[in-house]
Design an enzyme around this catalytic site. Structure first.
Site, PDB file in Angstrom:
ATOM      1  N   LYS A 271       1.206  -1.294  -0.211  1.00 59.23           N
ATOM      2  CA  LYS A 271       0.257   0.106  -0.380  1.00 59.23           C
ATOM      3  C   LYS A 271       0.832   1.199   0.055  1.00 59.23           C
ATOM      4  CE  LYS A 271      -3.695   2.329   0.619  1.00 59.23           C
ATOM      5  NZ  LYS A 271      -4.898   2.318  -0.384  1.00 59.23           N
TER       6      LYS A 271
ATOM      7  N   ALA B 150      -3.618   5.445  -3.614  1.00 60.90           N
ATOM      8  CA  ALA B 150      -4.544   5.866  -2.789  1.00 60.90           C
ATOM      9  C   ALA B 150      -5.387   6.523  -3.303  1.00 60.90           C
ATOM     10  CB  ALA B 150      -4.266   6.829  -1.569  1.00 60.90           C
ATOM     11  N   GLY B 151      -6.125   6.298  -3.236  1.00 60.30           N
ATOM     12  CA  GLY B 151      -7.617   7.296  -4.386  1.00 60.30           C
ATOM     13  C   GLY B 151      -7.662   7.303  -5.637  1.00 60.30           C
TER      14      GLY B 151
ATOM     15  N   PRO C 227     -17.948  -9.186  -8.095  1.00 57.87           N
ATOM     16  CA  PRO C 227     -19.147  -8.276  -7.271  1.00 57.87           C
ATOM     17  C   PRO C 227     -19.058  -8.066  -5.594  1.00 57.87           C
ATOM     18  CG  PRO C 227     -18.440 -10.656  -6.871  1.00 57.87           C
ATOM     19  CD  PRO C 227     -17.570 -10.233  -8.199  1.00 57.87           C
TER      20      PRO C 227
END
Length: 234
Positions: free
Chosen positions: A38, A112-113, A201
């Site tokens: 991340k 991020a974003g 989904p």
């Protein structure tokens, strides 16, 4: 050679983390050593589950890491400034990814974003990280009305920097899609970000790891290790 794939979104809350976990799960199921990084985590307190920990929960065989986190749910550069710190430099994120690459077959770097959200006061973005890594970029798209413009703008930004679009994954497909959503499945591949490479989904993030991998396999295209075909219409 280790593959590095950068994952970005058309915006926030579009299913980037679940899409990242889905790609990781299928790679782990094929016996590959996978790491997920991340780039920067915001909106999560010190003891709360961030995106890296979410991936670890869904894909137990993957290595997960984050560079830095800030508790306020803001763009990384803004959250860092308000916390009295600095966001990560693009080279720091890239170096962390390369460190992980030394012991893994696939490294996924989740942003991020969106692609051009600023990481730090120097206005560096995830696009700068992808440039340093010379990595293709997978785009996770919102299924709703407006996603075509956001996808096209992201694709234009990628191509203007010489970055390779790796395809589009719809990140959170509802049980009862409306007309705009159904039409978007046809139109998204024409927006310049690569082929439609999967439709995930909604609610996948709550599944147990084994079930998550099964759903990921039937929801991602062959290029990402799954069996989904763009000829399918949800």
């Amino acid at each position: 050679m280790t593959s590095v794939l950068v994952v970005t979104g058309t915006g926030t809350e579009v299913g980037k983390t679940v899409a990242t976990a889905a790609v990781a799960a299928l790679a782990v199921a094929r016996g590959r050593r996978v790491a997920v990084l991340k780039a920067v985590q915001t909106g999560v307190g010190p003891d709360e589950e961030g995106d890296a920990r979410t991936v670890a929960r869904l894909v137990p065989g993957a290595t997960t890491a984050e560079t830095v986190r800030f508790s306020e749910p803001l763009a990384p550069a803004t959250a860092a400034s308000r916390a009295g710190g600095v966001g990560p430099a693009a080279w720091e994120v890239a170096d962390r990814a390369l460190d992980l690459a030394r012991g893994h077959d696939l490294v996924l770097v989740e942003g991020a974003g969106g692609l051009l959200v600023r990481l730090n006061k120097d206005r560096e973005t995830l696009a700068d990280v992808a440039e340093l890594l010379a990595a293709p970029v997978l785009l996770v798209a919102d299924p709703r009305l407006g996603t075509l413009n956001a996808t096209a703008l992201t694709a234009e930004a990628l191509r203007s920097r010489g970055l390779v679009p790796a395809g589009v994954v719809v990140g959170s497909w509802p049980r009862d899609p409306d007309l705009a959503m159904r039409c978007n499945l046809t139109d998204l591949p024409e927006m310049g970000a690569g082929p439609l490479s999967g439709v995930l989904p909604s609610g996948m993030g709550a599944l147990a790891p084994g079930t998550f991998t099964t759903v990921a396999r039937r929801s991602l295209g062959v290029g990402l290790g799954g069996t989904w075909s763009p000829l399918e219409r949800r």
